[in-house]
Every structure is written in structure tokens, then in C-alpha cells.
Design a protein around this motif. Structure first.
Motif, PDB file in Angstrom:
ATOM      1  N   GLY A 166      43.196  37.335  39.080  1.00 33.05           N
ATOM      2  CA  GLY A 166      43.030  36.090  39.817  1.00 33.05           C
ATOM      3  C   GLY A 166      42.666  34.948  38.887  1.00 33.05           C
ATOM      4  O   GLY A 166      42.701  35.060  37.668  1.00 33.05           O
ATOM      5  N   ASN A 167      42.288  33.823  39.476  1.00 30.06           N
ATOM      6  CA  ASN A 167      41.895  32.629  38.725  1.00 30.06           C
ATOM      7  C   ASN A 167      40.503  32.215  39.195  1.00 30.06           C
ATOM      8  O   ASN A 167      40.314  31.885  40.370  1.00 30.06           O
ATOM      9  CB  ASN A 167      42.904  31.508  38.958  1.00 30.06           C
ATOM     10  CG  ASN A 167      42.633  30.281  38.109  1.00 30.06           C
ATOM     11  OD1 ASN A 167      41.523  29.775  38.061  1.00 30.06           O
ATOM     12  ND2 ASN A 167      43.673  29.801  37.431  1.00 30.06           N
TER      13      ASN A 167
ATOM     14  N   ALA B 188      37.343  39.337  42.893  1.00 28.46           N
ATOM     15  CA  ALA B 188      38.040  39.806  41.693  1.00 28.46           C
ATOM     16  C   ALA B 188      38.018  41.332  41.615  1.00 28.46           C
ATOM     17  O   ALA B 188      39.023  41.965  41.260  1.00 28.46           O
ATOM     18  CB  ALA B 188      37.408  39.193  40.444  1.00 28.46           C
TER      19      ALA B 188
ATOM     20  N   TYR C  82      38.604  35.454  32.836  1.00 24.56           N
ATOM     21  CA  TYR C  82      37.821  35.210  34.056  1.00 24.56           C
ATOM     22  C   TYR C  82      36.331  35.204  33.717  1.00 24.56           C
ATOM     23  O   TYR C  82      35.580  34.328  34.149  1.00 24.56           O
ATOM     24  CB  TYR C  82      38.136  36.314  35.068  1.00 24.56           C
ATOM     25  CG  TYR C  82      37.860  35.977  36.518  1.00 24.56           C
ATOM     26  CD1 TYR C  82      38.912  35.681  37.386  1.00 24.56           C
ATOM     27  CD2 TYR C  82      36.565  35.967  37.014  1.00 24.56           C
ATOM     28  CE1 TYR C  82      38.674  35.396  38.727  1.00 24.56           C
ATOM     29  CE2 TYR C  82      36.317  35.682  38.344  1.00 24.56           C
ATOM     30  CZ  TYR C  82      37.379  35.396  39.197  1.00 24.56           C
ATOM     31  OH  TYR C  82      37.113  35.113  40.517  1.00 24.56           O
TER      32      TYR C  82
ATOM     33  N   SER D 130      48.359  28.050  39.788  1.00 24.04           N
ATOM     34  CA  SER D 130      49.355  29.135  39.880  1.00 24.04           C
ATOM     35  C   SER D 130      49.215  30.147  38.752  1.00 24.04           C
ATOM     36  O   SER D 130      49.822  31.222  38.805  1.00 24.04           O
ATOM     37  CB  SER D 130      50.769  28.549  39.858  1.00 24.04           C
ATOM     38  OG  SER D 130      51.021  27.873  38.630  1.00 24.04           O
ATOM     39  N   SER D 131      48.442  29.808  37.721  1.00 20.72           N
ATOM     40  CA  SER D 131      48.259  30.746  36.609  1.00 20.72           C
ATOM     41  C   SER D 131      47.063  31.644  36.877  1.00 20.72           C
ATOM     42  O   SER D 131      46.069  31.218  37.466  1.00 20.72           O
ATOM     43  CB  SER D 131      48.054  29.991  35.297  1.00 20.72           C
ATOM     44  OG  SER D 131      46.833  29.268  35.328  1.00 20.72           O
ATOM     45  N   GLU D 132      47.162  32.884  36.434  1.00 21.66           N
ATOM     46  CA  GLU D 132      46.071  33.829  36.643  1.00 21.66           C
ATOM     47  C   GLU D 132      45.426  34.208  35.322  1.00 21.66           C
ATOM     48  O   GLU D 132      45.974  33.934  34.247  1.00 21.66           O
ATOM     49  CB  GLU D 132      46.574  35.063  37.391  1.00 21.66           C
ATOM     50  CG  GLU D 132      46.977  34.767  38.820  1.00 21.66           C
ATOM     51  CD  GLU D 132      46.814  35.980  39.729  1.00 21.66           C
ATOM     52  OE1 GLU D 132      46.687  37.101  39.220  1.00 21.66           O
ATOM     53  OE2 GLU D 132      46.782  35.794  40.956  1.00 21.66           O
ATOM     54  N   GLN D 133      44.255  34.868  35.414  1.00 24.01           N
ATOM     55  CA  GLN D 133      43.471  35.179  34.234  1.00 24.01           C
ATOM     56  C   GLN D 133      43.270  36.685  34.083  1.00 24.01           C
ATOM     57  O   GLN D 133      43.153  37.412  35.075  1.00 24.01           O
ATOM     58  CB  GLN D 133      42.091  34.503  34.317  1.00 24.01           C
ATOM     59  CG  GLN D 133      42.145  32.979  34.356  1.00 24.01           C
ATOM     60  CD  GLN D 133      40.765  32.386  34.618  1.00 24.01           C
ATOM     61  OE1 GLN D 133      40.132  32.717  35.605  1.00 24.01           O
ATOM     62  NE2 GLN D 133      40.323  31.500  33.733  1.00 24.01           N
TER      63      GLN D 133
ATOM     64  N   ARG E 236      40.407  42.769  44.125  1.00 17.39           N
ATOM     65  CA  ARG E 236      41.790  42.672  43.607  1.00 17.39           C
ATOM     66  C   ARG E 236      42.072  43.805  42.620  1.00 17.39           C
ATOM     67  O   ARG E 236      43.193  44.313  42.548  1.00 17.39           O
ATOM     68  CB  ARG E 236      42.008  41.323  42.917  1.00 17.39           C
ATOM     69  CG  ARG E 236      42.031  40.125  43.850  1.00 17.39           C
ATOM     70  CD  ARG E 236      42.622  38.910  43.134  1.00 17.39           C
ATOM     71  NE  ARG E 236      42.488  37.702  43.946  1.00 17.39           N
ATOM     72  CZ  ARG E 236      41.636  36.722  43.695  1.00 17.39           C
ATOM     73  NH1 ARG E 236      40.849  36.793  42.636  1.00 17.39           N
ATOM     74  NH2 ARG E 236      41.560  35.675  44.495  1.00 17.39           N
TER      75      ARG E 236
ATOM     76  N   SER F  21      48.669  45.485  37.053  1.00 17.76           N
ATOM     77  CA  SER F  21      48.504  44.051  36.830  1.00 17.76           C
ATOM     78  C   SER F  21      47.545  43.804  35.666  1.00 17.76           C
ATOM     79  O   SER F  21      46.521  44.478  35.541  1.00 17.76           O
ATOM     80  CB  SER F  21      47.971  43.373  38.094  1.00 17.76           C
ATOM     81  OG  SER F  21      47.677  42.017  37.847  1.00 17.76           O
TER      82      SER F  21
ATOM     83  N   ASP G   1      39.279  30.559  42.861  1.00 19.91           N
ATOM     84  CA  ASP G   1      38.344  31.286  43.725  1.00 19.91           C
ATOM     85  C   ASP G   1      37.081  30.472  43.963  1.00 19.91           C
ATOM     86  O   ASP G   1      36.551  30.435  45.089  1.00 19.91           O
ATOM     87  CB  ASP G   1      37.979  32.630  43.084  1.00 19.91           C
ATOM     88  CG  ASP G   1      39.160  33.590  43.029  1.00 19.91           C
ATOM     89  OD1 ASP G   1      40.111  33.397  43.815  1.00 19.91           O
ATOM     90  OD2 ASP G   1      39.112  34.533  42.218  1.00 19.91           O
TER      91      ASP G   1
ATOM     92  N   THR H 143      46.113  40.853  35.336  1.00 20.89           N
ATOM     93  CA  THR H 143      45.250  39.755  35.770  1.00 20.89           C
ATOM     94  C   THR H 143      44.502  40.125  37.051  1.00 20.89           C
ATOM     95  O   THR H 143      44.907  41.017  37.795  1.00 20.89           O
ATOM     96  CB  THR H 143      46.074  38.477  36.011  1.00 20.89           C
ATOM     97  OG1 THR H 143      47.030  38.730  37.061  1.00 20.89           O
ATOM     98  CG2 THR H 143      46.805  38.049  34.752  1.00 20.89           C
TER      99      THR H 143
END
Length: 561
Positions: free
Chosen positions: A165-166, A151, A64, A56-59, A154, A161, A170, A163
Motif C-alpha cells: 500500500g501507500n 498494511a 512504508y 497510484s504508486s505503492e510502497q 493487506r 506482491s 492510508d 508492496t
């Protein structure tokens, strides 16, 4: 070559186009759901717990990028180690450890999604190294490529944003939901077509000439499936997809081409869906398809027309090609493999006519964006789209905008640096191979089979293939030497991961921006005029960079015959 053979080749190309059109929407939409869905599968949750990742955490883009690089370094070290201790592993088939230089080159190659092979696979790698080392990297390097593309998409889709994604989410979703299921189905189809799948060792057979030959069995179909789906390339056998155990019949040849192109050609649909405008996906796909068709027609015409006295007297340029595929089955495969980052071959490009052999080089020099490798083709084309929008903005005197994001100095610098990496590696590597006296002597005496312009073409092709992460080769080059193992290995790693860092930095910069409303001066990026502009930019910015060196190699060779 008769008219019937030509019509058969046209039918193959038409069938390929029809299949890709049918796959475009469902496969593209499925990939969009894979990377945007909120729910995780049970097996995915287990893997997250195993590696200590919170899905649930993003980078941020920096986090990344660090994750991508760390994962790839670990893969590089593990694959190198597997090769070095091969002789004590099960299923080694009695083969010795892979030498240090070759082990580094191979590890770099497979981690970088290149699959360049400076060795004869069936005589160098045991079954365990093939399965646990090479095949595993076929999956993971392909999943990394798709993750980077997602990425970047996104970055265009998000507003304000920090971030993108993670990476771990992915990566695992790409493996579990996309590559593994498709690879299993593809392997079963190849087995049904006659491809080998076993753990047997060497079998002694008697040839028509009365001599004995040892041929290994092995897990061929499973590796063949992912090497094509993941646009990895390489092969279980030295003859690659020309070997009847890898590619037995004309229909498996067409299937393999479909596997090479399916994901890269469907990713524009994924892009369009994620940014909320399917027209953008159609525009990118149109650019890819147009370049592909032009390249295919050019290569086919050059091979059908011969290229020298010997081929014209023989009636066709069949040297280095399999009779069961013919000229057009070979040119279709060669175009697909070099316009992606696959590098698999069903014919020897070194045996193409001089100008015909130039076309695979140009395909790679374009940046392999039509449709390119899994993931890398899409993010490469989007970088070119950024450049095209910038050029279009200059022409009309407006601030360039793409998909509601303003393209300022930072974005253009990152896109420009991305474009410059590969030509620098290709031209510097080729130049150093002939500029340093000791290296030049070794290259000319050991590596080059044919001196003169064709010898330059062999070395140029090698660095073009390595830096673009393709993996195909002019078969006349002996690349298993200290210089080429090291130089090509470095070119593969730098050609893969330096551009990835620039792409992720661009994604982070775009994601932080708010949406810019369209105005009367905004360049429409879904219309034919933009498609034409993007095609022109793709050719001028990439391929023409190499024109001077092409005049010294394939053009010089072709024009004197």
C-alpha cells in the motif's frame, strides 16, 4: 452499594454491548471501503499534490516504514517547538514556555498515541498548543495506527506482491473519511450533553468553601471527541474525564465509552472483509469481546467487594470515583480505557482497591488487544494469532498456516520480537528506577507518594502505561522529573515504533507469498477451538510474563489487607 445500582451498571454494560454490535458491521464495512476504494476525493487529491505524493504508486514495507518514521519525527519536532515557544503564541493565556524535559515527554507521548501527561493541562498548555499541537497529534497518531493495521491485513490478503500500500494515502484517507467526520459528530453530541467548547480564558468562581478558584474554558469537546475516538487518552483538564466540563453526566460517560471502543471493535469486520472471509473477523472479535467481559467482571467484583477495612466500613470503595458515575460506571470506563490504548480516566486508578488497581495494569500487560487501540489492537491481536497458529501447528505436527500464508522462521521471529519489546521496556524501566542509587533516591523521595508495595505499583504502572502507549497513571506518582520524563518518553517512542517496524516487516513477508491451499492438516482459524487457543495464548504469552513483578506490587499489597 444497593441492588438498584448494580442493576443500573448491568444495564449500562448491556447497552454498550448492544451499541457495539449494531456498529460492528456498518462501521467495519465502511472502513474496508475507505482503504480499498480506487477513487480519491477532491480534497485528498489536493493534499497529495501539496505533499508531492502519487496516490497510484505503492510502497514496499521498507518504504512504508520510512514514511511512518519520517512523518512521526516531523510531528515530534513540531510539537516540541510549539511548546517551547508557547509564551509568544496567540491564545497562550499568559502561560510560559513548557520546560525542555516536559516538552520532550509530552511530544513523545502524543506522537506515540500515548497522551501520558506529567503536568496539569489547564495550567501548562495554552489554547493554541492544545489545538494546533495536541489535538492535531490526536488525529494523526490515530490515523497512523489504523494505517499500520491495514498494511498488515493487506499482507495477509495479497499474493506474490512486493508492496503493501501507500502510507500517505492510508494516512490521509483515515483522517479525511473516518476520524474527522466522526470527531465532528461526537463533539456535537458532547456539547449537547454539557461539555465545554469555547476559546475563553480563566474565570474566577467562588467555591462552596468560600474560596476563589480560576477555571479555564477552552476547546474541550472537540479535543475530548478525538482523544476517545482515536484511543489517545489525555485530557484538557488534569481530572481528565472525571471533570464535569469533559464528562458531565452518566449518559455522556456511556457515550465516551462507546467512542473509545467503536473503531477497535469494528476493525475485525474490516479485516474479515479485506481477506475475503468474515468468519475470521468474527473469531478475532470473539476473542476481544471475551477478554473484555472477563476483565470487566473481575474489576467490578474487586471494587464492589472493597479491599480493606476502611472501604468495607464505608460501605463501598468510592474513594477516587465520581458519585455521578458510581462504582460500575467507573469500572466500565476503566476497563475500556486500559484494554485499549486510550488512557483516559473517569476515576483515579491509584485509589482503586489494591487488587482492583492491578486489573488496569494487567489489561495493559495483555498488550491492549481486547480490543486495543485504533489499529494497534488489531495488529497486536493478529500477531498473537500468528503465535497461536504456530503453537497449534506444533501440537499436530504440521507446518503452520494462517489465512493461506505459510508461517516460516522469518514470520515467527518477527512475531516473537514484537511480543518481546514491550515487556523488556516495562521491566527494564521499572528495574532501573530502583537499581541505580541516584535515580532510586530521587524516585523514592520525589516521585512516590506511598512507599512500599504501592510505591512499586506506581512506578510499574507508569512504565506499563508508557511502553504500551496507554497514558493512564496511578495519580500518586510525581512523574515530572528529569529521570521519568526522559525514561518514560523513550519507553513511549520505542514501545510504539519498534513494534510497528516488525509489523510492517511481517506484512511485507506475507504479501510476497502465494496462497497455500488448505489441507486436512490446516488448523481452522474461525472455530471456537481457535478462539479458545488464541485467548490462552494472549494470556500466557503476555500477561504471565509480568507475574513475578506483580507479586511484589499489587498482589503483595492486596494480600496483606
Amino acid at each position: 452499594m444497593g441492588a438498584a445500582d448494580i442493576w443500573l451498571g448491568v444495564l449500562q454494560a448491556a447497552t454498550l454491548i448492544a451499541v457495539l454490535v449494531l456498529l460492528y458491521r456498518p462501521l467495519g464495512d465502511y472502513m474496508a471501503r475507505v482503504y480499498t476504494g480506487a477513487r480519491d476525493l477532491r480534497v485528498e487529491r489536493g493534499l497529495y499534490r501539496l505533499i508531492g505524493v502519487d496516490p497510484s504508486s505503492e510502497q514496499t514495507w521498507r518504504a512504508y516504514a520510512r514514511s511512518v518514521l519520517a512523518f512521526s519525527v516531523v510531528g515530534l519536532l513540531l510539537l516540541y517547538l510549539l511548546q517551547r515557544v508557547q509564551q509568544v503564541l496567540p491564545l497562550s493565556l499568559g502561560l510560559p514556555a513548557v520546560p525542555e524535559g516536559l516538552a520532550f515527554n509530552t511530544a513523545a507521548s502524543f506522537v506515540a498515541n500515548t497522551n501520558w501527561q506529567s503536568y496539569s493541562p489547564e495550567q501548562t498548555m495554552g489554547h493554541l498548543v492544545q489545538l494546533a499541537g495536541l489535538a492535531v497529534q490526536n488525529f494523526t497518531s490515530a490515523a497512523v495506527g489504523i494505517a499500520i493495521a491495514i498494511a498488515l491485513v493487506r499482507g495477509f490478503a495479497r499474493r506474490g506482491s512486493a508492496t503493501i500500500g501507500n502510507f500517505w494515502v492510508d494516512l490521509i484517507r483515515g483522517l479525511i473519511r473516518l476520524l474527522l467526520p466522526l470527531a465532528v459528530l461526537s463533539a456535537l453530541a458532547l456539547i449537547a450533553g454539557g461539555a465545554v467548547q469555547s476559546l475563553s480564558g480563566f474565570t474566577e468562581v467562588h467555591t462552596l468553601a468560600g474560596t476563589a478558584q480560576s477555571i479555564p474554558g477552552g476547546p474541550v469537546a472537540s479535543q475530548e471527541a478525538i482523544k476517545l475516538l482515536g484511543t489517545n487518552g489525555g485530557g484538557f483538564y488534569n481530572a481528565n474525564s472525571a471533570h464535569p466540563f469533559e464528562n458531565p453526566t452518566p449518559w455522556t460517560n456511556l457515550l465516551e465509552i462507546v467512542l473509545i471502543l467503536a473503531i477497535p471493535f469494528a476493525l475485525p469486520r474490516t479485516f474479515g472483509r479485506m481477506v475475503g472471509d468474515h468468519r475470521q473477523g468474527y473469531a478475532i472479535a470473539a476473542v476481544m469481546g471475551t477478554i473484555f467481559l472477563v476483565s470487566l467482571v473481575a474489576l467490578s467484583a474487586l471494587e464492589l467487594g472493597g479491599g480493606g477495612t476502611a472501604t468495607q466500613l464505608a460501605g463501598s470503595a468510592m474513594e477516587g470515583k465520581e458519585q455521578r458515575f458510581g462504582i460500575l460506571g467507573s469500572t466500565l470506563f476503566g476497563t475500556a480505557s486500559t484494554l485499549t490504548s486510550t488512557g483516559a480516566v473517569n476515576a483515579m486508578h491509584d485509589s482503586f482497591t489494591p487488587l482492583g488497581g492491578m486489573m488496569p495494569m494487567i489489561n495493559m500487560m495483555l498488550g491492549e488487544v481486547a480490543p486495543g487501540g485504533v489499529g494497534s489492537g488489531l495488529y497486536g491481536m493478529l500477531i498473537l494469532a500468528v503465535i497461536a497458529v504456530f503453537v497449534g501447528g506444533l501440537l499436530v505436527g504440521r507446518t503452520p498456516e494462517y489465512l493461506g500464508k505459510r508461517l516460516g522462521p522469518r514470520e515467527i521471529k518477527l512475531a516473537s520480537l514484537y511480543i518481546l519489546v514491550t515487556p523488556t521496556l516495562v521491566l527494564a524501566g521499572t528495574a532501573l528506577s530502583f537499581a541505580i542509587p541516584g535515580i532510586r533516591s530521587d524516585v523514592e523521595k520525589t516521585s512516590i507518594l506511598n512507599p512500599g508495595p504501592h510505591g512499586l505499583s506506581e512506578v510499574l504502572y507508569a512504565f506499563t502505561s508508557a511502553a504500551n502507549n496507554n497514558g493512564s497513571a496511578f495519580a500518586g506518582l510525581t512523574a515530572n522529573t528529569p529521570w521519568l520524563n526522559t525514561a518514560l518518553g523513550a519507553a513511549m517512542l520505542l514501545g510504539r515504533f519498534v513494534p510497528i517496524v516488525f509489523v510492517l516487516a511481517l506484512a511485507g513477508s506475507l504479501a510476497q507469498q502465494q496462497h497455500v491451499p488448505e489441507t486436512a492438516g490446516t488448523l481452522p482459524t474461525h472455530r471456537p477451538q481457535f478462539v479458545g487457543l488464541l485467548i490462552a495464548v494472549s494470556v500466557v504469552v503476555t500477561a504471565l510474563t509480568y507475574f513475578p513483578v506483580l507479586t511484589l506490587g499489587p498482589l503483595a499489597e492486596g494480600l496483606v489487607r
